[in-house]
Design a protein around this motif. Structure first.
Motif, PDB file in Angstrom:
ATOM      1  N   VAL A 114       0.823  -1.212   0.000  1.00  0.00           N
ATOM      2  CA  VAL A 114       0.000   0.000   0.000  1.00  0.00           C
ATOM      3  C   VAL A 114       0.859   1.264   0.000  1.00  0.00           C
ATOM      4  CG1 VAL A 114      -1.970  -1.137   1.064  1.00  0.00           C
ATOM      5  CG2 VAL A 114      -0.263  -0.034   2.521  1.00  0.00           C
ATOM      6  N   VAL A 115       2.126   1.132   0.400  1.00  0.00           N
ATOM      7  CA  VAL A 115       3.099   2.222   0.286  1.00  0.00           C
ATOM      8  C   VAL A 115       4.406   1.591  -0.156  1.00  0.00           C
ATOM      9  CG1 VAL A 115       4.267   4.164   1.387  1.00  0.00           C
ATOM     10  CG2 VAL A 115       2.026   3.427   2.244  1.00  0.00           C
ATOM     11  N   GLN A 116       4.940   2.040  -1.289  1.00  0.00           N
ATOM     12  CA  GLN A 116       6.190   1.490  -1.783  1.00  0.00           C
ATOM     13  C   GLN A 116       7.340   2.397  -1.365  1.00  0.00           C
ATOM     14  OE1 GLN A 116       6.202  -1.544  -3.243  1.00  0.00           O
ATOM     15  NE2 GLN A 116       8.412  -1.428  -2.968  1.00  0.00           N
ATOM     16  N   PHE A 117       8.140   1.936  -0.407  1.00  0.00           N
ATOM     17  CA  PHE A 117       9.231   2.758   0.125  1.00  0.00           C
ATOM     18  C   PHE A 117      10.387   2.903  -0.867  1.00  0.00           C
ATOM     19  CE2 PHE A 117       8.294   1.242   4.765  1.00  0.00           C
ATOM     20  CZ  PHE A 117       7.120   1.964   4.761  1.00  0.00           C
ATOM     21  N   ASP A 303       7.434   9.521  -3.088  1.00  0.00           N
ATOM     22  CA  ASP A 303       5.975   9.588  -3.010  1.00  0.00           C
ATOM     23  C   ASP A 303       5.291   8.287  -2.623  1.00  0.00           C
ATOM     24  OD1 ASP A 303       6.460   8.130  -5.314  1.00  0.00           O
ATOM     25  OD2 ASP A 303       5.724   9.671  -6.684  1.00  0.00           O
ATOM     26  N   GLY A 304       6.046   7.207  -2.450  1.00  0.00           N
ATOM     27  CA  GLY A 304       5.445   5.943  -2.061  1.00  0.00           C
ATOM     28  C   GLY A 304       4.717   5.209  -3.168  1.00  0.00           C
ATOM     29  N   VAL A 305       4.869   5.667  -4.412  1.00  0.00           N
ATOM     30  CA  VAL A 305       4.150   5.081  -5.543  1.00  0.00           C
ATOM     31  C   VAL A 305       4.954   3.931  -6.155  1.00  0.00           C
ATOM     32  CG1 VAL A 305       3.226   5.518  -7.860  1.00  0.00           C
ATOM     33  CG2 VAL A 305       2.940   7.228  -6.048  1.00  0.00           C
ATOM     34  N   GLU A 341      -3.679   3.632  -4.567  1.00  0.00           N
ATOM     35  CA  GLU A 341      -4.859   4.397  -4.141  1.00  0.00           C
ATOM     36  C   GLU A 341      -4.574   5.325  -2.965  1.00  0.00           C
ATOM     37  OE1 GLU A 341      -9.294   3.599  -2.162  1.00  0.00           O
ATOM     38  OE2 GLU A 341      -8.138   1.922  -2.975  1.00  0.00           O
ATOM     39  N   PHE A 342      -3.783   4.872  -2.008  1.00  0.00           N
ATOM     40  CA  PHE A 342      -3.620   5.613  -0.758  1.00  0.00           C
ATOM     41  C   PHE A 342      -2.463   6.615  -0.784  1.00  0.00           C
ATOM     42  CE2 PHE A 342      -5.519   1.481   0.104  1.00  0.00           C
ATOM     43  CZ  PHE A 342      -6.729   1.898   0.640  1.00  0.00           C
ATOM     44  N   VAL A 343      -1.625   6.531  -1.812  1.00  0.00           N
ATOM     45  CA  VAL A 343      -0.507   7.466  -1.923  1.00  0.00           C
ATOM     46  C   VAL A 343      -0.685   8.454  -3.055  1.00  0.00           C
ATOM     47  CG1 VAL A 343       1.193   5.934  -0.859  1.00  0.00           C
ATOM     48  CG2 VAL A 343       0.789   5.788  -3.329  1.00  0.00           C
ATOM     49  N   SER A 344      -1.704   8.248  -3.879  1.00  0.00           N
ATOM     50  CA  SER A 344      -1.904   9.142  -5.032  1.00  0.00           C
ATOM     51  C   SER A 344      -3.196   9.933  -4.912  1.00  0.00           C
ATOM     52  CB  SER A 344      -1.935   8.323  -6.324  1.00  0.00           C
ATOM     53  OG  SER A 344      -2.982   7.369  -6.308  1.00  0.00           O
ATOM     54  N   GLY A 345      -3.838   9.834  -3.739  1.00  0.00           N
ATOM     55  CA  GLY A 345      -5.037  10.625  -3.506  1.00  0.00           C
ATOM     56  C   GLY A 345      -6.296  10.068  -4.123  1.00  0.00           C
TER      57      GLY A 345
END
Length: 346
Positions: A114-117, A303-305, A341-345
């Motif tokens: 859900v977040v790509q570091f 950005d975690g994308v 979904e959760f990092v791109s608004g």
């Protein structure tokens, strides 16, 4: 008769996991409880590893609390064990390598990043200084004993991938469970392994003392593409798909906290980042810890994308050797293994 892949153990896994999970059972529903501050338990596959720096740093910066979350960070040195805890329902999330989401899908589990570091592994393959003249690339793995954190871990996946990409069969060398940090260093010192896959700060300690030499450096985009044929998204926050769907507001808050941390990492020096971390993470050599952060911090996204081409390359790499994935790549629903979904608004 074909030889079987060899895997041996030089160190025993500690029993701390059992202690830290006391009272965690059936926690998959915990964060969704109405009223109060949502509690989320996250298992980190080695909380002191620089590749997983965003986990503790987010806590240190107060970003979890700023989002109204009570996040409890637990630590298990092996990513393979961390994923088992998630599947068992003892924690809501894991900070570990994205490749586990693909491997778990072949076992009927839906887990997604859900977040790509990071979009590269941040790992290095190094060899003992005394063997550096004999082992200069993965093409020289045959007959060697190579350290990994544990069977089924991402260091295990990457070691096998490097071998296969360089013409060495997995059954022609021995993967040794050597853990990380002191146990890995001890295994190298006593000759239990000829080399192995590890991260900073372990890599920094071994190279600065002259005990080991890096032969594959996947802390950079260039090094990763040379070793694996493309990006290899690695460190991430991954969670059970059903839990994510049922707890979107909480996941969004978690993602918001982590993305703020990723921006902090990209906008601050290694010295400034180290100053925010607990003193014990630096051990007896603060300068070495700063070096370790400096050598690794460029792996982190801003950005975690998830880069879509990177996800596809991870599938390609796993398909080159993994008995779970090989020959089944076309059956993998890659879109279910991560979400932006959760990092791109969205």
């Amino acid at each position: 008769m074909n030889a079987l892949p060899r895997l041996v153990t030089v160190t025993a896994t500690g029993l701390a996991l059992a202690l830290c999970l006391t009272g965690c059972r059936d926690s998959r529903a915990g964060a969704g409880q109405p009223g109060g501050t949502p509690t989320v338990k996250i298992m980190v596959g080695g909380i002191d590893k620089v590749i997983y720096l965003p986990a503790k740093l987010t806590e240190q910066l107060g970003y979890f609390k700023a989002e109204g979350l009570d996040v409890q960070l637990l630590s298990e040195p092996s990513g393979a064990q961390a994923e088992n805890v998630l599947v068992a329902g003892d924690v809501q999330g894991v900070v570990g390598f994205y490749d586990h989401t693909i491997d778990l899908q072949t076992k009927g589990k839906c887990i997604q990043s859900v977040v790509q570091f990071a979009d590269v592994p941040g790992e290095v393959e190094l060899v003992a200084a005394g063997k550096a003249g004999e082992i200069t690339s993965p093409a020289d793995f045959k007959g060697r004993r190579l350290g990994i954190t544990s069977p089924g871990s991402s260091t295990d996946f990457l070691t096998q991938a490097l071998a296969v990409r360089n013409g060495v069969r997995v059954e022609d060398f021995t993967r040794v469970k050597a853990g990380a940090g002191p146990t890995f260093i001890s295994a190298l010192d006593n000759g239990g392994i000829d080399g192995g896959m590890t991260t900073d700060p372990t890599a920094a300690r071994l190279t600065t003392t002259g005990k080991a030499k890096v032969i594959v450096d996947m802390r950079t985009e260039e090094g990763t593409k040379a070793a694996l044929g493309g990006l290899y998204p690695a460190s991430s926050l991954y969670m059970d798909c059903a839990w994510v769907k049922a707890n979107k507001p909480v996941v969004r808050k978690l993602a918001g906290a982590f993305v703020k941390t990723l921006r902090f990492i990209n906008e601050h020096s290694a010295e400034e980042i180290a100053a925010k971390m607990p003193a014990e993470y630096a051990g007896d050599d603060p300068k070495l810890y700063v070096k370790a952060i400096g050598d690794t911090k460029t792996i982190f996204t801003k950005d975690g994308v998830m880069p879509a081409d990177g996800a596809r390359n991870v599938l390609e790499v796993l398909g080159s050797f993994s008995p779970n994935v090989k020959g089944r790549k076309d059956t993998i629903d890659l879109g279910a293994t991560y979400t932006t979904e959760f990092v791109s608004g969205g």
